[in-house]
Design a protein around this motif. Structure first.
Motif, PDB file in Angstrom:
ATOM      1  N   ASP A 160       0.808  -1.229   0.000  1.00  0.00           N
ATOM      2  CA  ASP A 160       0.000   0.000   0.000  1.00  0.00           C
ATOM      3  C   ASP A 160       0.842   1.280   0.000  1.00  0.00           C
ATOM      4  N   ASN A 161       2.045   1.221  -0.531  1.00  0.00           N
ATOM      5  CA  ASN A 161       2.887   2.427  -0.574  1.00  0.00           C
ATOM      6  C   ASN A 161       2.243   3.528  -1.426  1.00  0.00           C
ATOM      7  N   LEU A 163      -0.824   3.591  -2.559  1.00  0.00           N
ATOM      8  CA  LEU A 163      -2.182   3.838  -2.054  1.00  0.00           C
ATOM      9  C   LEU A 163      -2.148   4.881  -0.938  1.00  0.00           C
ATOM     10  N   ASN A 164      -1.228   4.714   0.008  1.00  0.00           N
ATOM     11  CA  ASN A 164      -1.126   5.669   1.125  1.00  0.00           C
ATOM     12  C   ASN A 164      -0.632   7.035   0.643  1.00  0.00           C
ATOM     13  N   TYR A 165       0.255   7.022  -0.364  1.00  0.00           N
ATOM     14  CA  TYR A 165       0.768   8.281  -0.913  1.00  0.00           C
ATOM     15  C   TYR A 165      -0.387   9.119  -1.460  1.00  0.00           C
ATOM     16  N   LYS A 167      -3.619   8.697  -0.704  1.00  0.00           N
ATOM     17  CA  LYS A 167      -4.594   9.008   0.356  1.00  0.00           C
ATOM     18  C   LYS A 167      -4.256  10.334   1.017  1.00  0.00           C
ATOM     19  N   ASP A 168      -2.954  10.574   1.204  1.00  0.00           N
ATOM     20  CA  ASP A 168      -2.521  11.831   1.816  1.00  0.00           C
ATOM     21  C   ASP A 168      -2.843  13.031   0.928  1.00  0.00           C
ATOM     22  N   THR A 173      -9.997   6.676  -4.473  1.00  0.00           N
ATOM     23  CA  THR A 173      -9.561   5.305  -4.767  1.00  0.00           C
ATOM     24  C   THR A 173     -10.243   4.780  -6.029  1.00  0.00           C
ATOM     25  N   TYR A 191      -4.938  -2.777  -2.794  1.00  0.00           N
ATOM     26  CA  TYR A 191      -3.481  -2.932  -2.741  1.00  0.00           C
ATOM     27  C   TYR A 191      -2.846  -2.356  -4.011  1.00  0.00           C
ATOM     28  N   ASP A 192      -1.539  -2.050  -3.940  1.00  0.00           N
ATOM     29  CA  ASP A 192      -0.816  -1.491  -5.083  1.00  0.00           C
ATOM     30  C   ASP A 192      -0.725  -2.518  -6.208  1.00  0.00           C
TER      31      ASP A 192
END
Length: 590
Positions: A160-161, A163-165, A167-168, A173, A191-192
């Motif tokens: 999720d690297n 994905l989290n990038y 999200k910030d 999504t 997931y990525d």
């Protein structure tokens, strides 16, 4: 590409500011009522490129380039007319892919492109951070400048690297799923999509990032994964390596390879005129895109059976758009990447020089596949050879190869000719055999053009020669319309219907002016009398000259409106005035 209503095109034209459009490419300075700058289409030190905001036109007094905003974008971005309309519509915030203005869809597309652009920089930053991709690229001998040129990136391990990038950054999504940057498991877990992969951003010819390819750097089951189809990415219509199009245009040739790494590796060694299809066999849309930049095509696929099949398909695709492709044969079953690393740039360029056109390629392939010492095998070989010769439309070219192959094989040329005649008798008629069409509509362009071609090559030879030999004053595109006019008259086609069809085929208002003048004769015999042929040609020539004179006068007005003419522009003014005078004299003599 969807049909764009004429009124919508006019709406776009009405909103265009030619000075703003051209200022993205040229530094313009005020000069009287106009603007001047250095021409982007040829090298010059003294500005001769003039833009008129009021008239919505530009003209270069150095190289002669001129037109409106659409013409400029077509020329500068190597786009066709409809693509240029889409390009400019994007600038104005108008989405046209549906054939209607759809502001919401347009904004969604732009949002997806912004996400892709952000993802490109994210992957690039990861490449600079992790040792695994840097070591991989170093082992391949790729220079940093090449990595930067293609903006290669890296997707690190982890679910999720990316994905989290995003999200910030409050990115939806759903948008990430649509672009294929993330995926959803059967249980609904996000997931990525790219993990432990070298990333290849894919751009279109507007330099927009439309998708990504990812090559595994670990022992993954899938060596490559690619972006899915979306409203921004259509793999059958795009290519990898479009950033090389400028080099392709300048060098007037292109090498087509199979994959991302081949394009990059060849570029790394100075072969900067390569492109690759995107995980699919070459399509007609891709071939047409390439052909806008050059007609000198070189196919360089891998030497394995899959590469040979891809070569055969590509040859056929280019043949369908009237281009004969050349084939670069790689020895030792090497791919382009392996070959250039082993033998270098000079050796690869020698392969290009020694490449075979599609006819000779297929001929050498036949020689490899058959044992000419065996009677049955030789008989099968000759059958295939005759089929190959029968595919050549031009009789003179066919005879050249016929003579060459008969000498090479030590076979009597008449024997092969006899077999050629036999095979032709059993061939079904093609669209080229249709001499006439009774109706022209938007679904019959191909038959319409083929019928014109049929008429041109089957009408009275002496008459045809007299008409064509007497039209040296016309451009090649205009010559096309002489047999067209005869064809239209013979079939009694509606002038309005024909002009509408020809407008779609050529879109040249000057040609339409000429057609409107000469499309008045309904008697076929009129064209067979020499006096009337001369009258016909004089009428045509007169209107070509009038159009040329009007264009020169428009250029003269632009110069008159410019203040402080340089010495070079003053010379251009005198030359234009002299040309106009000469045309007026010619018009009086006709």
């Amino acid at each position: 590409m969807a049909y764009i209503p004429e009124e919508k095109i006019q709406d776009i034209k009405d909103q265009l500011d030619i000075v703003n459009i051209i200022s993205d490419y040229v530094e313009l300075k005020p000069s009287g009522q106009n603007y001047i700058g250095l021409c982007p289409f040829h090298n010059e030190k003294t500005p001769s490129f003039t833009v008129s905001r009021n008239k919505g036109i530009f003209h270069c007094f150095g190289c002669g380039a001129g037109g409106d905003s659409i013409t400029f974008i077509m020329k500068k971005e190597n786009l066709n007319y409809i693509e240029a309309i889409h390009f400019l519509a994007d600038k104005l915030g108008i989405f046209l892919d549906t054939g209607n203005v759809d502001k919401e869809l347009y904004e969604h597309r732009k949002a997806l492109l912004r996400i892709n652009e952000e993802a490109k920089y994210y992957f690039f930053q990861q490449l600079l951070t992790y040792e695994l991709p840097k070591q991989y690229l170093s082992n391949r001998g790729l220079n940093k400048s090449v990595v930067n040129k293609f903006m290669l990136g890296y997707a690190p391990d982890g679910f999720d690297n990316l994905l989290n990038y995003f999200k910030d950054k409050n990115v939806s999504t759903d948008d990430l799923l649509e672009l294929g940057l993330i995926k959803k498991s059967a249980s609904g877990h996000l997931y990525d999509a790219y993990r432990n992969r070298l990333i290849f951003p894919i751009t279109n010819n507007r330099k927009e990032v439309i998708g990504f390819g990812g090559r595994t750097l670990v022992d993954d089951r899938a060596k490559y994964i690619n972006s899915p189809e979306s409203i921004v990415y259509h793999k059958s219509k795009n290519l990898y390596g479009v950033t090389n199009f400028n080099s392709i245009s300048k060098k007037d040739k292109v090498v087509i390879v199979e994959g991302y790494v081949d394009v990059i590796s060849l570029y790394n060694y100075g072969i900067d005129y390569c492109v690759a299809s995107l995980g699919t066999a070459l399509t007609k849309e891709q071939a047409k895109l390439i052909s806008r930049y050059t007609k000198n095509i070189y196919l360089c696929y891998d030497g394995d059976s899959a590469g040979q099949k891809a070569t055969e398909r590509a040859i056929q695709i280019f043949k369908e758009i009237d281009i004969q492709a050349n084939v670069i044969e790689l020895p030792e079953q090497l791919d382009p990447d392996d070959y250039i690393k082993k033998y270098g740039k000079d050796s690869f360029e020698t392969l290009i020089t020694n490449s075979l056109n599609s006819i000779l390629y297929n001929y050498t392939k036949l020689l490899k596949n058959y044992d000419l010492e065996d009677i049955n095998s030789k008989s099968q070989f000759l059958d295939e050879l005759v089929k190959l010769l029968n595919e050549i439309d031009n009789k003179l070219v066919q005879d050249e190869y016929l003579t060459r192959f008969s000498k090479d094989l030590n076979i009597n040329v008449d024997s092969i000719k006899t077999e050629l005649t036999k095979q032709k008798k059993f061939q079904p008629p093609s669209v080229n055999d249709v001499p006439k069409v009774n109706k022209v509509n938007s679904n019959s362009k191909f038959i319409f053009l083929e019928s014109i071609k049929y008429y041109l090559f089957n009408s009275d030879f002496e008459l045809r020669s007299k008409i064509l030999d007497s039209t040296s004053f016309l451009e090649d595109e205009t010559k096309f319309f002489i047999p067209t006019i005869v064809f239209i008259e013979e079939n009694e086609l509606s002038i309005d219907t024909t002009l509408k069809e020809l407008e779609e085929l050529k879109g040249d208002s000057n040609i339409k002016k000429i057609l409107r003048t000469v499309l008045f004769i309904r008697n076929r015999d009129y064209y067979t009398e020499e006096e009337n042929i001369i009258r016909f040609l004089n009428s045509l020539k007169r209107h070509v000259l009038i159009i040329e004179r009007d264009n020169l006068k428009e250029q003269l007005i632009l110069l008159q409106e410019s203040e402080g003419l340089s010495e070079g522009l003053e010379k251009s003014y005198t030359e234009l005035a002299n040309k106009i005078f000469k045309i007026d004299s010619l018009l009086k003599s006709i």
